[in-house]
Structure formats: structure tokens, C-alpha cells
Design a protein around this motif. Sequence first.
Motif, PDB file in Angstrom:
ATOM      1  N   ARG A  14      30.910  30.217  40.074  1.00 26.13           N
ATOM      2  CA  ARG A  14      31.068  30.621  41.482  1.00 26.13           C
ATOM      3  C   ARG A  14      30.772  29.506  42.476  1.00 26.13           C
ATOM      4  NH1 ARG A  14      31.743  36.143  41.913  1.00 26.13           N
ATOM      5  NH2 ARG A  14      31.423  37.255  39.976  1.00 26.13           N
ATOM      6  N   TYR A  17      33.581  30.054  44.941  1.00 30.60           N
ATOM      7  CA  TYR A  17      34.043  31.433  45.049  1.00 30.60           C
ATOM      8  C   TYR A  17      33.401  32.096  46.261  1.00 30.60           C
ATOM      9  CZ  TYR A  17      35.331  36.139  43.503  1.00 30.60           C
ATOM     10  OH  TYR A  17      35.846  37.404  43.406  1.00 30.60           O
ATOM     11  N   GLN A  23      36.092  38.855  51.728  1.00 26.31           N
ATOM     12  CA  GLN A  23      37.307  38.792  50.926  1.00 26.31           C
ATOM     13  C   GLN A  23      38.430  37.990  51.568  1.00 26.31           C
ATOM     14  OE1 GLN A  23      37.847  39.912  47.739  1.00 26.31           O
ATOM     15  NE2 GLN A  23      35.664  40.274  47.718  1.00 26.31           N
ATOM     16  N   LYS A  26      39.127  32.040  52.265  1.00 26.20           N
ATOM     17  CA  LYS A  26      39.749  31.306  51.169  1.00 26.20           C
ATOM     18  C   LYS A  26      39.391  29.832  51.349  1.00 26.20           C
ATOM     19  CE  LYS A  26      44.059  30.935  48.694  1.00 26.20           C
ATOM     20  NZ  LYS A  26      44.227  31.920  47.649  1.00 26.20           N
ATOM     21  N   ASP A  45      32.399  29.891  35.072  1.00 20.99           N
ATOM     22  CA  ASP A  45      33.163  31.080  35.433  1.00 20.99           C
ATOM     23  C   ASP A  45      33.341  31.142  36.955  1.00 20.99           C
ATOM     24  OD1 ASP A  45      32.952  31.661  32.728  1.00 20.99           O
ATOM     25  OD2 ASP A  45      31.515  33.294  32.997  1.00 20.99           O
ATOM     26  N   HIS A  46      34.543  31.415  37.391  1.00 19.19           N
ATOM     27  CA  HIS A  46      34.882  31.567  38.812  1.00 19.19           C
ATOM     28  C   HIS A  46      34.651  30.289  39.634  1.00 19.19           C
ATOM     29  CE1 HIS A  46      35.321  35.998  38.605  1.00 19.19           C
ATOM     30  NE2 HIS A  46      34.318  35.942  37.755  1.00 19.19           N
ATOM     31  N   HIS A  49      37.694  29.776  41.722  1.00 15.47           N
ATOM     32  CA  HIS A  49      38.382  31.047  41.970  1.00 15.47           C
ATOM     33  C   HIS A  49      38.799  31.145  43.442  1.00 15.47           C
ATOM     34  CE1 HIS A  49      38.227  35.674  41.196  1.00 15.47           C
ATOM     35  NE2 HIS A  49      39.008  35.430  42.227  1.00 15.47           N
ATOM     36  N   ASN A  50      40.097  31.365  43.657  1.00 14.02           N
ATOM     37  CA  ASN A  50      40.662  31.597  44.991  1.00 14.02           C
ATOM     38  C   ASN A  50      40.644  30.368  45.900  1.00 14.02           C
ATOM     39  OD1 ASN A  50      41.992  33.536  46.593  1.00 14.02           O
ATOM     40  ND2 ASN A  50      40.146  33.863  47.807  1.00 14.02           N
ATOM     41  N   PHE A  69      38.014  33.050  34.747  1.00 18.23           N
ATOM     42  CA  PHE A  69      38.455  33.043  36.146  1.00 18.23           C
ATOM     43  C   PHE A  69      38.233  31.689  36.843  1.00 18.23           C
ATOM     44  CE2 PHE A  69      37.403  37.443  35.104  1.00 18.23           C
ATOM     45  CZ  PHE A  69      38.528  38.129  35.550  1.00 18.23           C
ATOM     46  N   TYR A  72      41.377  30.958  38.703  1.00 18.76           N
ATOM     47  CA  TYR A  72      42.071  32.204  39.025  1.00 18.76           C
ATOM     48  C   TYR A  72      42.544  32.172  40.479  1.00 18.76           C
ATOM     49  CZ  TYR A  72      42.623  37.338  39.346  1.00 18.76           C
ATOM     50  OH  TYR A  72      43.100  38.617  39.508  1.00 18.76           O
ATOM     51  N   THR A  74      44.414  30.208  42.226  1.00 22.27           N
ATOM     52  CA  THR A  74      44.333  28.942  42.950  1.00 22.27           C
ATOM     53  C   THR A  74      45.730  28.383  43.190  1.00 22.27           C
ATOM     54  OG1 THR A  74      44.204  27.609  40.938  1.00 22.27           O
ATOM     55  CG2 THR A  74      42.115  28.315  41.905  1.00 22.27           C
ATOM     56  N   SER A  96      47.395  32.038  39.184  1.00 22.09           N
ATOM     57  CA  SER A  96      47.434  30.727  39.840  1.00 22.09           C
ATOM     58  C   SER A  96      48.882  30.262  39.919  1.00 22.09           C
ATOM     59  CB  SER A  96      46.593  29.698  39.070  1.00 22.09           C
ATOM     60  OG  SER A  96      47.235  29.332  37.863  1.00 22.09           O
TER      61      SER A  96
END
Length: 183
Positions: A14, A17, A23, A26, A45-46, A49-50, A69, A72, A74, A96
Motif C-alpha cells: 500500500r 494506494y 476513493q 488517484k 501487495d497493493h 494499486h490505482n 494487486f 492493479y 494502473t 491495468s
Amino acid sequence: NVYFGPNVERIPARLFYPNVTEQTFKPIINNVYFDKNAKVKEIGDHAFHNVDGFDSIILPDSVERIGEFAFYYTSIEEMVLPSSLKTIANDAFAFSKIKHIKINDKFSTIGDRAFSYTFLEGLDLSSTKMTVIEDECFAYTTNMKQISLPSTLVEIGQRAFKSSSLKEIVIPDNVTLIKEDAF
């Protein structure tokens, strides 16, 4: 721009993240650089992400695992994976924009849904040590034209290639199990 120096051993989970309460946020990163002497073993992990903004990344030769993720959703389109990489975890690149990825011969594991819903155009796994294509690994890859499977492959998981755009595939002789809806 983000630079990881020579003493970084792990990209933590993260890292970029966004907070789950934000939410709509970005993160945008233009470039990701690793020092030529980087010792990073794992992309957590993550971790990315995004994240938006960068379209390619060169991972250091020390990376052995890409976490769940990790990339994930991206904007990344292209990646050369290091020769040290052994595992891509579940959902690592799902959703992605990845189109091109080069995988080494020591590679052995791609997790569930790792490349599902991507723009992946093709992949050569023929020199890897993979024994299983996990569930939904390449599902909904609507740009995928070709894939070369390794002779070590023994199992193709559920919905592994469901709704992909593959027109032809050669299944190795060692495959003993093809699960439901694989294609």
C-alpha cells in the motif's frame, strides 16, 4: 518522479494506494526509477494499486515476487521482468493497461486473475517452469493474440482464458487437467 535507492530491500504494501475513504483520489507518478544496485526482493501487495501517470517500469534484477494487486488498475503498459522473478501473485496486474511483458526462464507462478481484464497482446511462457495456469489468469484479455505455453504445464485453471481473444493455442502434451470454462 519516484527514485528507490540502493538500500531499499522491499517496496511495502500500500505504498501509494489511496486511503479507502478517498476513493476518488488517484496518485499520479511520472516515472519510477530503481538504483542500479537496488536490493529490492518484493513489490508489496497493493504497492502501486490505482497509480496513474507512468507507462513503463524496469524492475531491479533482485525482485523475486510481485505481490497481490501490486499494479492493479494502473496505467502501466510495458514491463520487463527481472531474471530473479519467480512469482506474480493474485490480481497483480488485473485491470491495468499492460500490453507487453517479458518473462524470464526461472519464472514459476502466476496467481489467480493476475492478468485478467488487461490489454495484454501476447505472452511467451514457453521457457518458464510453470506447471499451472491459475483460475482466470488471462480471463477477459480481449487484445491477446497469442500465448506460448511451457512444456512443464500440467493444469489449466477454471476460466483461465475465458473471453480472451485467442484464436489458436497449442496445449502441451503434459497437460492432464483442463478445468471448466477454461476457454
